[in-house]
Motif scaffolding. Sequence first.
Motif, PDB file in Angstrom:
ATOM      1  N   LYS A   6      -8.110  -0.010  -0.808  1.00  0.00           N
ATOM      2  CA  LYS A   6      -8.274  -1.157   0.086  1.00  0.00           C
ATOM      3  C   LYS A   6      -7.720  -2.429  -0.561  1.00  0.00           C
ATOM      4  N   ASP A   9      -4.019  -2.310  -0.409  1.00  0.00           N
ATOM      5  CA  ASP A   9      -3.542  -2.634   0.944  1.00  0.00           C
ATOM      6  C   ASP A   9      -3.521  -4.143   1.171  1.00  0.00           C
ATOM      7  N   THR A  12      -0.712  -5.650  -0.871  1.00  0.00           N
ATOM      8  CA  THR A  12       0.578  -5.290  -0.289  1.00  0.00           C
ATOM      9  C   THR A  12       0.869  -6.172   0.915  1.00  0.00           C
ATOM     10  N   THR A  13      -0.138  -6.408   1.741  1.00  0.00           N
ATOM     11  CA  THR A  13       0.031  -7.287   2.889  1.00  0.00           C
ATOM     12  C   THR A  13       0.405  -8.695   2.429  1.00  0.00           C
ATOM     13  N   LYS A  51       1.730  -0.003  -8.096  1.00  0.00           N
ATOM     14  CA  LYS A  51       1.070   0.623  -6.946  1.00  0.00           C
ATOM     15  C   LYS A  51       1.293   2.134  -6.964  1.00  0.00           C
TER      16      LYS A  51
END
Length: 75
Positions: A6, A9, A12-13, A51
């Motif tokens: 999470k 994520d 990354t966003t 990542k």
Amino acid sequence: NPATPKDWDLKTTELLEIQKSWKTFGFAPKTDNAKIYEKFRTLCDSFYDKKREFYSHYKDVQHQNLNKKVELCEK
């Protein structure tokens, strides 16, 4: 470094938003543009390398957990 999928994520966003902003700025002076782009690209590549490393380790742990659960079921 993010510790969970999470977290990755979310980071990354954030990086995708930064990359989107980068594209809106246009070019820097020709003598500096290639250097600064290379620096930016290297930082992005480093993020994605970390990542990939995280998810590789994460999948290994998941497979180890699966094996432990299978062994427990067999007992």
